[in-house]
Scaffold this active site. Structure first.
Site, PDB file in Angstrom:
ATOM      1  N   GLU A   1       0.824  -1.202   0.000  1.00 48.69           N
ATOM      2  CA  GLU A   1       0.000   0.000   0.000  1.00 48.69           C
ATOM      3  C   GLU A   1       0.858   1.251   0.000  1.00 48.69           C
ATOM      4  O   GLU A   1       1.952   1.262   0.558  1.00 48.69           O
ATOM      5  CB  GLU A   1      -0.920  -0.005   1.231  1.00 48.69           C
ATOM      6  CG  GLU A   1      -1.960  -1.106   1.136  1.00 48.69           C
ATOM      7  CD  GLU A   1      -2.858  -1.249   2.355  1.00 48.69           C
ATOM      8  OE1 GLU A   1      -3.956  -1.775   2.192  1.00 48.69           O
ATOM      9  OE2 GLU A   1      -2.462  -0.835   3.461  1.00 48.69           O
TER      10      GLU A   1
ATOM     11  N   CYS B   1       3.508   8.594   0.901  1.00 51.11           N
ATOM     12  CA  CYS B   1       4.047   7.672   1.900  1.00 51.11           C
ATOM     13  C   CYS B   1       4.149   6.312   1.214  1.00 51.11           C
ATOM     14  O   CYS B   1       3.135   5.746   0.804  1.00 51.11           O
ATOM     15  CB  CYS B   1       3.084   7.643   3.094  1.00 51.11           C
ATOM     16  SG  CYS B   1       3.518   6.394   4.313  1.00 51.11           S
TER      17      CYS B   1
ATOM     18  N   CYS C   1       6.465  -6.952   6.839  1.00 48.63           N
ATOM     19  CA  CYS C   1       7.576  -6.411   7.631  1.00 48.63           C
ATOM     20  C   CYS C   1       8.102  -7.512   8.540  1.00 48.63           C
ATOM     21  O   CYS C   1       7.332  -8.320   9.061  1.00 48.63           O
ATOM     22  CB  CYS C   1       7.096  -5.230   8.471  1.00 48.63           C
ATOM     23  SG  CYS C   1       8.452  -4.315   9.253  1.00 48.63           S
TER      24      CYS C   1
ATOM     25  N   CYS D   1       6.832  -4.662  15.904  1.00 52.41           N
ATOM     26  CA  CYS D   1       6.310  -3.597  16.769  1.00 52.41           C
ATOM     27  C   CYS D   1       4.869  -3.925  17.157  1.00 52.41           C
ATOM     28  O   CYS D   1       4.023  -4.137  16.287  1.00 52.41           O
ATOM     29  CB  CYS D   1       6.380  -2.255  16.047  1.00 52.41           C
ATOM     30  SG  CYS D   1       8.031  -1.883  15.428  1.00 52.41           S
TER      31      CYS D   1
ATOM     32  N   CYS E   1       1.753  -1.913  15.681  1.00 51.47           N
ATOM     33  CA  CYS E   1       1.673  -1.627  14.240  1.00 51.47           C
ATOM     34  C   CYS E   1       0.975  -2.756  13.488  1.00 51.47           C
ATOM     35  O   CYS E   1       1.340  -3.920  13.622  1.00 51.47           O
ATOM     36  CB  CYS E   1       3.082  -1.427  13.686  1.00 51.47           C
ATOM     37  SG  CYS E   1       3.101  -1.071  11.927  1.00 51.47           S
TER      38      CYS E   1
ATOM     39  N   LEU F   1      11.118   6.156  17.553  1.00 54.93           N
ATOM     40  CA  LEU F   1      11.744   5.874  18.849  1.00 54.93           C
ATOM     41  C   LEU F   1      10.739   5.303  19.859  1.00 54.93           C
ATOM     42  O   LEU F   1      10.922   4.219  20.385  1.00 54.93           O
ATOM     43  CB  LEU F   1      12.400   7.153  19.379  1.00 54.93           C
ATOM     44  CG  LEU F   1      13.338   6.970  20.560  1.00 54.93           C
ATOM     45  CD1 LEU F   1      14.536   6.105  20.203  1.00 54.93           C
ATOM     46  CD2 LEU F   1      13.817   8.328  21.091  1.00 54.93           C
TER      47      LEU F   1
ATOM     48  N   CYS G   1      -0.747   6.178   9.902  1.00 53.99           N
ATOM     49  CA  CYS G   1       0.467   5.495  10.352  1.00 53.99           C
ATOM     50  C   CYS G   1       0.138   4.190  11.043  1.00 53.99           C
ATOM     51  O   CYS G   1      -0.682   4.168  11.962  1.00 53.99           O
ATOM     52  CB  CYS G   1       1.203   6.327  11.400  1.00 53.99           C
ATOM     53  SG  CYS G   1       1.995   7.755  10.788  1.00 53.99           S
TER      54      CYS G   1
HETATM   55  N1  SAH Z   1       9.761   0.560   9.739  1.00 52.68           N
HETATM   56  C1  SAH Z   1       9.915   1.980   9.577  1.00 52.68           C
HETATM   57  C2  SAH Z   1       8.946   2.538   8.567  1.00 52.68           C
HETATM   58  C3  SAH Z   1       7.477   2.464   8.993  1.00 52.68           C
HETATM   59  S1  SAH Z   1       6.999   4.064   9.376  1.00 52.68           S
HETATM   60  C4  SAH Z   1       9.801   2.667  10.914  1.00 52.68           C
HETATM   61  O1  SAH Z   1       9.451   2.014  11.880  1.00 52.68           O
HETATM   62  O2  SAH Z   1      10.112   3.851  11.013  1.00 52.68           O
HETATM   63  C5  SAH Z   1       5.526   3.897  10.197  1.00 52.68           C
HETATM   64  C6  SAH Z   1       5.494   4.865  11.366  1.00 52.68           C
HETATM   65  O3  SAH Z   1       4.226   4.745  12.013  1.00 52.68           O
HETATM   66  C7  SAH Z   1       6.535   4.517  12.399  1.00 52.68           C
HETATM   67  O4  SAH Z   1       7.002   5.675  13.026  1.00 52.68           O
HETATM   68  C8  SAH Z   1       5.730   3.679  13.381  1.00 52.68           C
HETATM   69  O5  SAH Z   1       6.331   3.636  14.633  1.00 52.68           O
HETATM   70  C9  SAH Z   1       4.408   4.417  13.379  1.00 52.68           C
HETATM   71  N2  SAH Z   1       3.280   3.580  13.792  1.00 52.68           N
HETATM   72  C10 SAH Z   1       3.155   2.248  13.680  1.00 52.68           C
HETATM   73  N3  SAH Z   1       1.967   1.844  14.150  1.00 52.68           N
HETATM   74  C11 SAH Z   1       1.309   2.969  14.563  1.00 52.68           C
HETATM   75  C12 SAH Z   1       0.030   3.206  15.101  1.00 52.68           C
HETATM   76  N4  SAH Z   1      -0.821   2.216  15.305  1.00 52.68           N
HETATM   77  N5  SAH Z   1      -0.311   4.483  15.383  1.00 52.68           N
HETATM   78  C13 SAH Z   1       0.536   5.501  15.124  1.00 52.68           C
HETATM   79  N6  SAH Z   1       1.767   5.338  14.603  1.00 52.68           N
HETATM   80  C14 SAH Z   1       2.153   4.081  14.325  1.00 52.68           C
END
Ligand code: SAH
Length: 346
Positions: free
Chosen positions: A94, A107, A114, A118, A121, A221, A339
């Site tokens: 996507e 984006c 992945c 996390c 996510c 982070l 996100c």
């Molecule tokens: N793997 C990379 C690229 C993915 S970016 C990374 O982790 O940076 C996706 C962003 O959305 C990351 O900052 C992640 O921490 C954030 N994210 C993931 N799940 C989320 C959620 N449920 N709500 C808000 N932000 C989220």
């Protein structure tokens, strides 16, 4: 797909020129085809109207063009667009277009699924199937640029690698895609408008710094305390904060570029003063921006967005320590495009 035929877009311009010379044609023909493939976004050899029919047929015999296909496009009430993109092997990723009054951001995804885990996510629930090729990343950008022109009357202004996957675990292909996006033979975009977001792979951050890349770096982070971070981002056990911090010090020493941190504040997880102080301690060594992202619930109750009071405390303490803070409101939630919500649910 014909397995014997090579994807013509895996060839560099020089390789394409050589190919034509070996076929007894002029090297210049390679430039023409290259332009069709990259600047004009041709989906088939038939589209290449200034190339003779005979040459097009010859190309057809040797190569395929594995172009992506936008299978489904969803438009949110706030103008956000989400594309479900079908790859040549029928896998789906996507990408999202996020318009604001001043910019239009793409984006894009870097992997199918992945390999990180996390807990908050949605993408982490999809198995990592494979890395995307440079052209598959590039095509997502082109598709969004076209949609931006069509629906918002302006070209794409920014790109973030914040879709599916961990870009630094597909570093070479991401770099090749960025080269193409920024080159005059591709989209000619400035690398200053591109941000690569990572969960933090120290070795790769150091490599990027050594290569003096010109795009921006964002680090997801979410906590600057190892114990907390490992509980929500388990790979932190392999890449602990000490190593991450060291790699970021190297990044700043080499590039002198500000670092952005993405950070969600959750109720009962990272909402105490101890958490805030650890964050300040972690990032104050270099000019930093903390992007406080709104949490987008992903259908289980373990994570809850922290109260406004907790977020205000983060903001005032960070600002008192001269760290820039922005609060990012989510976009496209009604179509699962925000996100962490990308999980092929269309
Ligand atoms: N793997 C990379 C690229 C993915 S970016 C990374 O982790 O940076 C996706 C962003 O959305 C990351 O900052 C992640 O921490 C954030 N994210 C993931 N799940 C989320 C959620 N449920 N709500 C808000 N932000 C989220």
């Amino acid at each position: 797909m014909d397995k014997k035929k090579k994807d013509v877009r895996a060839l560099t311009k020089d390789q394409l020129r050589d190919f034509f010379v070996k076929q007894g044609d002029k090297a210049f023909r390679g430039n023409q085809v290259y332009e069709w493939l990259w600047q004009k976004g041709a989906h088939s050899f038939e589209d290449m109207t200034n190339i003779s029919l005979e040459t097009r047929q010859m190309l057809q015999e040797h190569f395929v063009i594995n172009h992506i296909r936008v299978d489904q496009m969803q438009r949110s009430e706030d103008g956000t667009i989400k594309n479900a993109v079908r790859l040549h092997d029928d896998l789906i990723v996507e990408s999202v277009l996020i318009p604001t009054s001043t910019r239009t951001t793409a984006c894009v995804s870097s992997q199918v699924g992945c390999s990180l885990d996390c807990k908050f996510c949605a993408t982490s629930r999809l198995k990592r199937m494979r890395n995307l090729n440079p052209d598959e990343i590039y095509d997502q950008v082109v598709a969004i640029d076209n949609e931006s022109r069509l629906y918002h009357n302006r070209p794409l202004s920014n790109i973030v690698f914040m879709g599916m996957g961990e870009p630094l675990m597909n570093y070479n292909n991401v770099l090749k895609a960025i080269d193409k996006i920024t080159s005059d033979e591709g989209l000619g975009m400035s690398p200053k408008r591109i941000t690569v977001s990572t969960s933090g792979v120290p070795k790769m951050i150091k490599k990027m710094a050594d290569e003096e890349v010109k795009f921006n770096l964002a680090v997801s982070l979410h906590s600057a305390i190892d114990e907390v971070r490992t509980s929500i981002m388990p790979f932190n056990a392999t890449f602990p904060l000490k190593d991450l911090r060291e790699s970021l010090e190297h990044w700043y020493a080499k590039t002198k570029k500000r670092i952005t941190y993405e950070y969600v504040v959750w109720d009962g997880i990272n909402d105490t003063d101890k958490d805030i102080d650890a964050l300040i301690e972690f990032c104050k060594f270099a000019p930093s921006k903390v992007n406080l992202i709104e949490y987008n619930p992903i259908d289980d109750g373990d994570f809850q967005q922290a109260s406004n009071e907790s977020i205000d405390r983060y903001i005032s303490k960070l600002e008192a320590n001269h760290i820039t803070v922005t609060v990012r409101r989510s976009r496209g939630k009604d179509i699962d495009a925000a996100c962490g919500q990308l999980a092929n649910k269309t």
